[in-house]
Structure formats: structure tokens, C-alpha cells
Write a protein that holds these residues in place. Structure first.
Motif, mmCIF file in Angstrom:
data_model
loop_
_atom_site.group_PDB
_atom_site.id
_atom_site.type_symbol
_atom_site.label_atom_id
_atom_site.label_comp_id
_atom_site.label_asym_id
_atom_site.label_seq_id
_atom_site.Cartn_x
_atom_site.Cartn_y
_atom_site.Cartn_z
ATOM 1 N N ARG A 80 0.852 -1.186 0.000
ATOM 2 C CA ARG A 80 0.000 0.000 0.000
ATOM 3 C C ARG A 80 0.888 1.236 0.000
ATOM 4 N N THR A 81 0.665 2.107 -0.963
ATOM 5 C CA THR A 81 1.328 3.406 -0.990
ATOM 6 C C THR A 81 0.285 4.458 -0.645
ATOM 7 N N ILE A 82 0.693 5.693 -0.596
ATOM 8 C CA ILE A 82 -0.267 6.759 -0.312
ATOM 9 C C ILE A 82 -1.382 6.770 -1.350
ATOM 10 N N SER A 83 -1.047 6.449 -2.582
ATOM 11 C CA SER A 83 -2.044 6.597 -3.645
ATOM 12 C C SER A 83 -2.851 5.346 -3.958
ATOM 13 N N ARG A 84 -2.312 4.123 -3.686
ATOM 14 C CA ARG A 84 -3.056 2.935 -4.125
ATOM 15 C C ARG A 84 -2.467 1.642 -3.582
ATOM 16 N N TRP A 85 -3.215 0.556 -3.821
ATOM 17 C CA TRP A 85 -2.755 -0.804 -3.568
ATOM 18 C C TRP A 85 -1.958 -1.292 -4.772
ATOM 19 N N TYR A 86 -1.026 -2.208 -4.533
ATOM 20 C CA TYR A 86 -0.314 -2.921 -5.594
ATOM 21 C C TYR A 86 -0.330 -4.408 -5.282
ATOM 22 N N CYS A 87 -0.506 -5.216 -6.313
ATOM 23 C CA CYS A 87 -0.296 -6.653 -6.211
ATOM 24 C C CYS A 87 1.165 -6.902 -6.553
ATOM 25 N N LEU A 88 1.847 -7.619 -5.691
ATOM 26 C CA LEU A 88 3.271 -7.869 -5.893
ATOM 27 C C LEU A 88 3.476 -9.203 -6.593
ATOM 28 N N ASP A 89 4.143 -9.165 -7.728
ATOM 29 C CA ASP A 89 4.509 -10.383 -8.443
ATOM 30 C C ASP A 89 5.927 -10.772 -8.011
ATOM 31 N N ARG A 90 6.823 -10.951 -8.929
ATOM 32 C CA ARG A 90 8.188 -11.404 -8.614
ATOM 33 C C ARG A 90 9.034 -10.264 -8.047
ATOM 34 N N PRO A 91 9.801 -10.545 -6.983
ATOM 35 C CA PRO A 91 10.705 -9.519 -6.450
ATOM 36 C C PRO A 91 11.903 -9.315 -7.366
ATOM 37 N N PHE A 92 12.612 -8.214 -7.163
ATOM 38 C CA PHE A 92 13.759 -7.878 -8.004
ATOM 39 C C PHE A 92 14.836 -8.957 -7.942
ATOM 40 N N ALA A 93 14.948 -9.666 -6.835
ATOM 41 C CA ALA A 93 15.938 -10.746 -6.726
ATOM 42 C C ALA A 93 15.720 -11.796 -7.810
ATOM 43 N N ASP A 94 14.476 -12.016 -8.222
ATOM 44 C CA ASP A 94 14.202 -12.956 -9.313
ATOM 45 C C ASP A 94 14.773 -12.437 -10.634
ATOM 46 N N PHE A 95 14.689 -11.127 -10.848
ATOM 47 C CA PHE A 95 15.282 -10.533 -12.051
ATOM 48 C C PHE A 95 16.789 -10.745 -12.050
ATOM 49 N N GLU A 96 17.414 -10.515 -10.905
ATOM 50 C CA GLU A 96 18.864 -10.721 -10.798
ATOM 51 C C GLU A 96 19.230 -12.164 -11.120
ATOM 52 N N ALA A 97 18.466 -13.105 -10.564
ATOM 53 C CA ALA A 97 18.741 -14.525 -10.817
ATOM 54 C C ALA A 97 18.559 -14.866 -12.296
ATOM 55 N N ALA A 99 18.910 -12.790 -14.816
ATOM 56 C CA ALA A 99 20.009 -12.158 -15.553
ATOM 57 C C ALA A 99 21.262 -13.022 -15.492
ATOM 58 N N ILE A 100 21.566 -13.549 -14.321
ATOM 59 C CA ILE A 100 22.726 -14.423 -14.164
ATOM 60 C C ILE A 100 22.557 -15.681 -15.009
ATOM 61 N N GLU A 101 21.395 -16.294 -14.930
ATOM 62 C CA GLU A 101 21.138 -17.527 -15.701
ATOM 63 C C GLU A 101 21.255 -17.276 -17.203
ATOM 64 N N THR A 102 20.707 -16.166 -17.676
ATOM 65 C CA THR A 102 20.790 -15.830 -19.104
ATOM 66 C C THR A 102 22.242 -15.651 -19.534
ATOM 67 N N CYS A 103 23.031 -14.972 -18.717
ATOM 68 C CA CYS A 103 24.450 -14.779 -19.043
ATOM 69 C C CYS A 103 25.183 -16.115 -19.057
ATOM 70 N N ILE A 110 29.527 -15.953 -15.045
ATOM 71 C CA ILE A 110 29.056 -14.944 -14.100
ATOM 72 C C ILE A 110 28.318 -15.662 -12.977
ATOM 73 N N ARG A 111 28.616 -15.268 -11.744
ATOM 74 C CA ARG A 111 28.023 -15.927 -10.587
ATOM 75 C C ARG A 111 27.173 -14.973 -9.739
ATOM 76 N N SER A 112 27.321 -13.688 -9.991
ATOM 77 C CA SER A 112 26.528 -12.710 -9.241
ATOM 78 C C SER A 112 26.286 -11.487 -10.117
ATOM 79 N N ALA A 113 25.286 -10.725 -9.736
ATOM 80 C CA ALA A 113 24.959 -9.486 -10.444
ATOM 81 C C ALA A 113 24.653 -8.418 -9.412
ATOM 82 N N SER A 114 25.029 -7.207 -9.717
ATOM 83 C CA SER A 114 24.772 -6.082 -8.832
ATOM 84 C C SER A 114 24.180 -4.947 -9.651
ATOM 85 N N PHE A 115 23.081 -4.409 -9.181
ATOM 86 C CA PHE A 115 22.400 -3.325 -9.886
ATOM 87 C C PHE A 115 22.346 -2.103 -8.991
#
Length: 140
Positions: A80-97, A99-103, A110-115
Motif C-alpha cells: 500500500r502506498t499513499i495513492s493505491r494498492w499494488y499486487c506484488l509479483d516477482r521480487p527484483f531478486a528474481d530478475f537478478e537470478a 540475468a545471471i542464468e541468461t548470461c 558470471i556468478r553474481s549481479a549487482s544493480f
């Protein structure tokens, strides 16, 4: 207090009240979805959300940072933010994982990624924020 400040205060009070009761199924059904989301602190230490939003009433589908984050329940999959509700799908950690797998599949060792989220700071441990905002199970 100016009318604009009064309006912002009223919006914050309404958002806190909504977060304390939690979202209804109808509110979540109509809420924008946030994928590859990450809670962040802005340079003024205000918590907000970053991610790929879909079905946002003003932004449509895009990468965004939210208004002030009031509450988040990672297990239940909502924020919940000041303006609205959000449904949360995948966290950013999934994106990092991903990205590593694709590389790795492309032959890169590559064994880790930092953004960087500069000038924002990722919130890894919600407990460090204190109350309010309330995280991982809203409490009265």
C-alpha cells in the motif's frame, strides 16, 4: 497548514487506515501489478517501491517508482502506498537470478549481479524501517 498540505495529510491518513485493515479481494483484483519490485529509500529516507508496473491507472505499463510506501506484506503479495494498492509479483531478486542464468547460458562465467538504484538505497531488511511504516504483516 496549506490546502495542499492538508490534502496530502488526509491522503496519508486514509492510506494508513486502509493498510491497517488490509486490502479486500476487490481492491487487489483492480490493483496494478508490480513485477520485479524492490522497496527503496529515496535520498530523503522516504520508502517507496520500484518495479515494472502493469495496469496502472495513470502510467499504464512502465518502469516506475511509487508514491510513499505505507505498508507491505511480502507473504500476502500486496503493498500500500499513499495513492493505491499494488499486487506484488516477482521480487527484483528474481530478475537478478534470471540475468545471471541468461548470461551463463550465453557462455559467460558470471556468478553474481549487482544493480545500482542511485540515488535510491534498496531496502533488504524491512525491519530496519521501524514503525510506521509497517511491514510484513500490518499491525495496529
Amino acid at each position: 497548514m496549506t490546502p495542499k498540505q492538508r490534502n496530502e495529510l488526509n491522503r496519508a491518513i486514509a492510506a494508513i487506515s486502509a493498510a491497517e485493515r488490509g486490502p479486500t479481494s476487490e481492491e487487489l483484483a483492480s490493483a496494478p501489478r508490480l513485477d520485479f519490485w524492490q522497496p527503496l529509500l529515496d535520498p530523503g529516507a522516504m520508502p517507496l517501491l520500484f518495479g515494472e508496473v502493469t495496469d496502472h491507472p495513470k502510467l499504464g505499463t512502465t518502469t516506475m517508482t511509487s508514491s510513499r510506501l505505507i505498508a507491505i506484506d511480502r507473504k500476502a503479495g500486496w503493498a500500500r502506498t499513499i495513492s493505491r494498492w499494488y499486487c506484488l509479483d516477482r521480487p527484483f531478486a528474481d530478475f537478478e537470478a534470471e540475468a545471471i542464468e541468461t548470461c551463463q547460458k550465453s557462455g559467460y562465467d558470471i556468478r553474481s549481479a549487482s544493480f545500482e538504484f542511485a540515488p535510491f538505497v534498496p531496502i533488504v531488511d524491512d525491519a530496519k524501517l521501524g514503525n510506521p511504516p509497517r511491514f510484513n504483516g500490518v499491525q495496529k
